[in-house]
Design an enzyme around this catalytic site. Structure first.
Site, PDB file in Angstrom:
ATOM      1  NE  ARG A   1      52.883  41.877  28.077  1.00 55.50           N
ATOM      2  CZ  ARG A   1      54.022  42.575  28.161  1.00 55.50           C
ATOM      3  NH1 ARG A   1      54.002  43.899  28.100  1.00 55.50           N
ATOM      4  NH2 ARG A   1      55.166  41.945  28.341  1.00 55.50           N
TER       5      ARG A   1
ATOM      6  CG  ASP B   1      30.160  38.434  52.515  1.00 63.58           C
ATOM      7  OD1 ASP B   1      29.390  38.408  53.493  1.00 63.58           O
ATOM      8  OD2 ASP B   1      30.337  37.469  51.748  1.00 63.58           O
TER       9      ASP B   1
ATOM     10  CG  ASN C   1      37.283  37.061  52.662  1.00 70.28           C
ATOM     11  OD1 ASN C   1      36.955  36.223  53.479  1.00 70.28           O
ATOM     12  ND2 ASN C   1      36.420  37.603  51.823  1.00 70.28           N
TER      13      ASN C   1
ATOM     14  NE  ARG D   1      54.972  34.943  31.353  1.00 67.74           N
ATOM     15  CZ  ARG D   1      54.787  35.654  30.239  1.00 67.74           C
ATOM     16  NH1 ARG D   1      54.765  35.043  29.070  1.00 67.74           N
ATOM     17  NH2 ARG D   1      54.634  36.960  30.292  1.00 67.74           N
TER      18      ARG D   1
ATOM     19  CD  GLN E   1      36.587  45.972  52.004  1.00 64.80           C
ATOM     20  OE1 GLN E   1      37.210  46.115  53.044  1.00 64.80           O
ATOM     21  NE2 GLN E   1      35.275  45.805  51.986  1.00 64.80           N
TER      22      GLN E   1
END
Length: 285
Positions: free
Chosen positions: A153, A68, A142, A170, A242
């Site tokens: 965090r 893929d 994608n 958050r 990527q």
């Protein structure tokens, strides 16, 4: 003479024999092969063409040999072209590269006989806006992911959809996905699986602090804005897993359906559900 571009996954020793046979098969049918550097490396004496330059040669077909990730790179390279892509799965999972190596030549025979189906997949256009100026932009097949780096965090994000405020929350990050990308990172983050033909986009939080924040499916023509309002240390935007760019506090990431699309050459119908049954073991006990 027709032309076929070939894009291959690197470090696959078995491709040496596969490529030699493929080039010979295509040459016997009056196809000149245009090889990217990874493909040319398997065949001595071949002249490579950089992937970004392949579309300018206007090949009749692109053949992708890999997984893929190889297909995603090829799709972005040919995003603004109309060349169909035949993707052959040499990887481990292969949600996008549905055609097994055993079906390569039968699919090519269908292509040569004008019998193959072409499936159109929508892409997403994403851009980073910093201080009111668009500094980078991409077309993704994608997804686009805004997520924290190595420090454990959470970041603070605000989402707007069609200029409507959704929430500030958050989380480890946010995935904005096409229907094609619904079986990628979105699936791992408990987002829904959406058939590629559905006119939609998906917004999926990654490990949100508030468990009531859930994935959202929006119309395909919706404009989505992710605002980075709190940065733990490093926040990155990643395109199709990527290409990555570090974001800054206050950056805006705008996502919407791209004018570009990917034309996927298909041999058999029901590819998505065949993949889901075989890869995710649907229906097995």
């Amino acid at each position: 003479m027709h032309q076929a571009a070939i894009i291959s996954k690197p470090q696959k020793p078995e491709l040496e024999g596969i490529l030699r046979d493929l080039v010979e098969w295509l040459a016997a049918r009056d196809y000149e092969c245009l090889l990217d550097p990874d493909s040319a490396a398997y065949i001595g004496g071949a002249n490579p063409i950089e992937r970004v330059d392949l579309p300018s040669h206007k090949p009749n077909l692109v053949i992708v040999l890999g997984g893929d990730g190889t297909l995603l790179a090829a799709a972005r390279a040919f995003a603004r072209a109309t060349t169909p892509i035949l993707s052959v799965n040499l990887g481990s999972l292969g949600f996008l590269t549905e055609i097994p190596l055993s079906d390569l030549y039968s699919t090519l025979e269908d292509w040569c006989g004008n019998l193959a189906d072409i499936e159109i997949r929508s892409m997403m256009h994403a851009k980073i806006v910093r201080n009111g100026e668009a500094i980078r932009q991409w077309d993704a097949l994608n997804d686009v992911v805004v997520a924290k780096g190595t420090i454990a965090r959470m970041g603070d994000f605000t989402i707007e959809i069609v200029k409507q405020f959704v929430a500030t929350f958050r989380a480890d990050g946010i995935i904005v996905s096409t229907p094609t990308g619904s079986t990628a990172y979105n699936l791992a983050a408990d987002g829904p699986i959406v058939m590629p033909s559905v006119n939609a986009m998906l917004v999926t939080p990654i490990c949100p602090h508030l468990l009531t924040i859930r994935p959202i499916v929006v119309p395909g023509d919706a404009k989505i804005c992710v605002h980075v309002v709190g940065v733990p240390n490093e926040i990155y935007l990643t395109v199709d897993g990527q290409e990555a760019v570090q974001l800054q506090l206050g950056d805006l990431v705008h996502c919407q359906r791209s004018e570009a699309c990917v034309r996927m050459l298909r041999h058999k119908p029901n590819g998505l559900f065949s993949v889901l049954r075989s890869k995710l073991k649907w229906g097995e006990r």
